[in-house]
Scaffold this motif. Structure first.
Motif, mmCIF file in Angstrom:
data_model
loop_
_atom_site.group_PDB
_atom_site.id
_atom_site.type_symbol
_atom_site.label_atom_id
_atom_site.label_comp_id
_atom_site.label_asym_id
_atom_site.label_seq_id
_atom_site.Cartn_x
_atom_site.Cartn_y
_atom_site.Cartn_z
ATOM 1 N N TRP A 160 0.686 -1.128 -0.004
ATOM 2 C CA TRP A 160 0.030 -0.074 0.238
ATOM 3 C C TRP A 160 0.828 1.290 0.098
ATOM 4 C CZ3 TRP A 160 -4.763 -0.548 -1.256
ATOM 5 C CH2 TRP A 160 -5.402 -1.790 -0.974
ATOM 6 N N LEU A 161 2.028 1.188 0.806
ATOM 7 C CA LEU A 161 2.877 2.341 0.610
ATOM 8 C C LEU A 161 3.311 2.590 -0.686
ATOM 9 C CD1 LEU A 161 4.653 1.399 4.174
ATOM 10 C CD2 LEU A 161 3.228 3.283 3.819
ATOM 11 N N LEU A 162 3.976 1.540 -1.208
ATOM 12 C CA LEU A 162 4.356 1.526 -2.349
ATOM 13 C C LEU A 162 3.341 2.038 -3.608
ATOM 14 C CD1 LEU A 162 7.013 -1.207 -2.651
ATOM 15 C CD2 LEU A 162 7.362 1.255 -2.259
ATOM 16 N N ALA A 163 2.136 1.524 -3.430
ATOM 17 C CA ALA A 163 1.001 2.115 -4.316
ATOM 18 C C ALA A 163 0.789 3.524 -4.011
ATOM 19 C CB ALA A 163 -0.144 1.280 -4.176
ATOM 20 N N ALA A 164 0.901 3.941 -2.975
ATOM 21 C CA ALA A 164 0.862 5.527 -2.942
ATOM 22 C C ALA A 164 1.740 6.422 -3.498
ATOM 23 C CB ALA A 164 0.784 5.735 -1.238
ATOM 24 N N VAL A 165 3.139 5.917 -3.075
ATOM 25 C CA VAL A 165 4.193 6.723 -3.773
ATOM 26 C C VAL A 165 4.117 6.590 -5.158
ATOM 27 C CG1 VAL A 165 6.698 6.517 -3.806
ATOM 28 C CG2 VAL A 165 5.652 6.009 -1.731
#
Lengths: 479, 100
Positions: free
Chosen positions: A36-41
């Motif tokens: 999820w963090l990478l998707a946000a970035v």
């Protein structure tokens, strides 16, 4: 314009909403956060891509939409993604909090950095500056039980707050001289250097100089770099520095580019002092984190050359390219250090350069990454660090600052010594005798992050002439 | 001396006192108070200049600065707390493990 406004805000909205979502994450979910963090970035980056094709201000002239912002977004988000991937594996092994609030702070800091580089109003820039800084103060002290970590956080906080007061006073003086804090309007109203304006510029240089650790405002940075958990050190070396340079360069070139002759001498002096002190003090460091801290001070000195040679000589473009190569090689070098020190239980005691000995043969991949990144930092062709320095020195010579280019080139020769010393320790000091060693398999995520940074270092060195035109286009949009 | 100049001078003097305090004092809380004094000196400048130009902008900036200073204060005091837990002191001369 109006439909584009929401679109322009999407990167910020995405990062902030996922960041605040992370605060509640631990209450509801047990699964992995990394995806999820990478998707946000990457989502934030995706929403920013259309900016490459426009050059305008939006949201009541508070934010720039242009290729320049996109360029720095790319670097900031790349550094953030690498930090998440490396942090994820590293924090679990150390005496550091692993809960999701760390992820939230990293996202907020990245968002603050993005606000800084795209701000079209100095007060917006200040808000971004503080969002970045306050988040990183906390991140620095996130290993709460470690004395070094809390000491680093305290020093960073005190020096950071002190410098932001100077930055703000500089803004007040600029407001007094120009009657506005909007960057495009300041650019129009600045025609001659009044004493109040010069005082404002000096104070702004003071404030930004602290953040990008220019000598003599650098005293905090080695202690903080050493004290912070090493993945946060990497984040500071890449994201904080790149964001501060991005906004510093925009302010100096757009607002005060027309009176550059009045402040070039100041930055000329600071640039030379910074690179010389950084390189010479780095020679006698035994901790690899402190060595990299002084090396990053020296690199800030090199990057400052572009401020002095901006204009027709292409200093701005050269600084942008240098920031690109700097972030790639810094992600690679700090990434390797993160992986290496995470093999040791006592990360805070085992950060000496000697503790790397013998890794070249037992851990070929990490050693290769570290070697390539250090060669690039030293400026050995054909790596990106060399090409970046070449563009900077070329712009200095074109602008008539041959002396500056010569001193900078001599400095790179000095820096060879301490970078090569690490490589010698890695490969030529015999078998490893210490009782701890990094893991053999470092996992898919860190491998991809390190490989990307290393390949990027090589690729942007070899194919620089193909990507340089994109930077020129990005810069042409603004001013 | 006009009123604007007088207030700008007052603000500069306050800023100078704050800077001296940061450089000379040893207690981190007092250092932090001096930093707050510097920020408030800047606020005074903004308000003065805003009045001089007949704009409302400068006064709006002050609100942002005050909000940011409050956020910074909460984080700063929390950091000072963790330092006290590790070092049992908040004097700058006691907190210097890192050097070299």
């Amino acid at each position: 314009m109006s439909e584009f406004t929401v679109f322009a805000a999407m990167p910020f909205i995405l990062l902030l909403s996922v960041g605040f979502g992370m605060l509640c994450w631990d209450l509801f979910f047990k699964c992995d956060r990394l995806v999820w963090l990478l998707a946000a970035v990457f989502g934030a980056w995706g929403f920013a891509i259309p900016q490459y094709f426009v050059a305008e201000t939006t949201m009541n002239d508070l934010v720039y939409l242009d290729g320049y912002s996109l360029f720095f977004y790319t670097l900031i988000l790349f550094g953030t993604a690498a930090t998440f991937v490396l942090n994820h594996r590293y924090l679990a092994k150390q005496n550091v909090r692993t809960s999701s609030d760390i992820d939230m702070l990293i996202l907020l800091a990245a968002c603050g950095g993005m606000v800084m580089v795209s701000a079209a109003n100095l007060i917006v820039l200040f808000i971004g500056f503080e969002l970045l800084s306050v988040s990183v103060y906390v991140l620095c002290g996130s290993a709460r039980k470690e004395r070094a970590s809390s000491e680093g956080a305290l020093k960073y906080f005190l020096f950071g707050a002190f410098s932001s007061a100077f930055l703000l006073y500089g803004m007040a003086m600029v407001y007094g001289a120009c009657g506005t804090l909007s960057i495009p309007e300041i650019a129009e109203s600045v025609t001659s250097a009044t004493p109040m304006l010069l005082l404002g510029i000096g104070l702004l240089v003071f404030g930004f100089g602290f953040k990008v650790s220019l000598v003599p405002f650098h005293v905090w940075s080695p202690d903080v770099y050493q004290g912070a958990p090493v993945s946060i050190t990497g984040f500071m070396a890449v994201v904080v520095k790149v964001a501060a340079f991005g906004s510093f360069l925009r302010v100096m070139s757009v607002c005060f580019g027309s009176i550059q002759a009045d402040w070039a001498a100041l930055l000329w002096t600071i640039s030379i002092i910074t690179m010389t002190v950084g390189n010479i003090v780095a020679l006698r460091q035994t901790s690899i984190k402190r060595m990299l801290a002084y090396s990053s001070i020296a690199h800030a000195g090199y990057a400052l050359i572009g401020f002095i040679s901006m204009g027709d000589a292409g200093g701005v473009e050269a600084t942008l390219f240098y920031m690109l190569s700097y972030s790639l090689m810094t992600v690679a070098s700090f990434g390797a250090v993160i992986v290496v020190t995470s093999g040791s239980e006592a990360q805070y005691e085992n950060d000496s350069i000697d503790s790397l000995h013998g890794l070249g043969w037992s851990h070929p991949f990490i050693s290769l990454v570290l070697t390539v990144s250090l060669f690039s930092l030293a400026g050995i062709p054909p790596l990106a660090g060399f090409v970046g320095k070449f563009y900077l020195f070329k712009s200095a010579v074109t602008a008539g600052y041959t002396g500056l280019a010569i001193i900078a080139a001599l400095n790179s020769v000095v820096s060879l010594y301490y970078y090569l010393r690490v490589v010698v320790v890695l490969y030529f000091k015999g078998e490893r005798t210490l009782d701890w060693a990094p893991e053999k398999s470092i996992g898919a995520g860190p491998t991809i992050a390190l490989a990307t940074a290393t390949v990027g270092t090589l690729a942007f060195g070899l194919f620089a002439e193909y990507c340089y035109p994109f930077i020129v286009v990005a810069v042409n949009g603004f001013s | 001396m006009s009123l604007t100049e007088a207030y700008l001078s007052l603000s500069a003097i306050m800023f100078g006192i704050g800077t001296l305090g940061v450089l000379l004092r040893k207690n981190t809380i007092v250092i932090f108070m001096c930093i707050e004094l510097m920020l408030n000196a800047v606020n005074l400048s903004f308000v003065t200049l805003s009045r001089e130009y007949g704009q409302v902008d400068g006064q709006v900036y002050v609100f942002f600065v005050m909000a940011v200073a409050a956020a910074e204060a909460s984080v700063g005091l929390a950091i000072i707390m963790t330092v006290f837990r590790n070092f049992y002191s908040i004097e700058t001369e006691d907190v210097h493990d890192l050097q070299g």
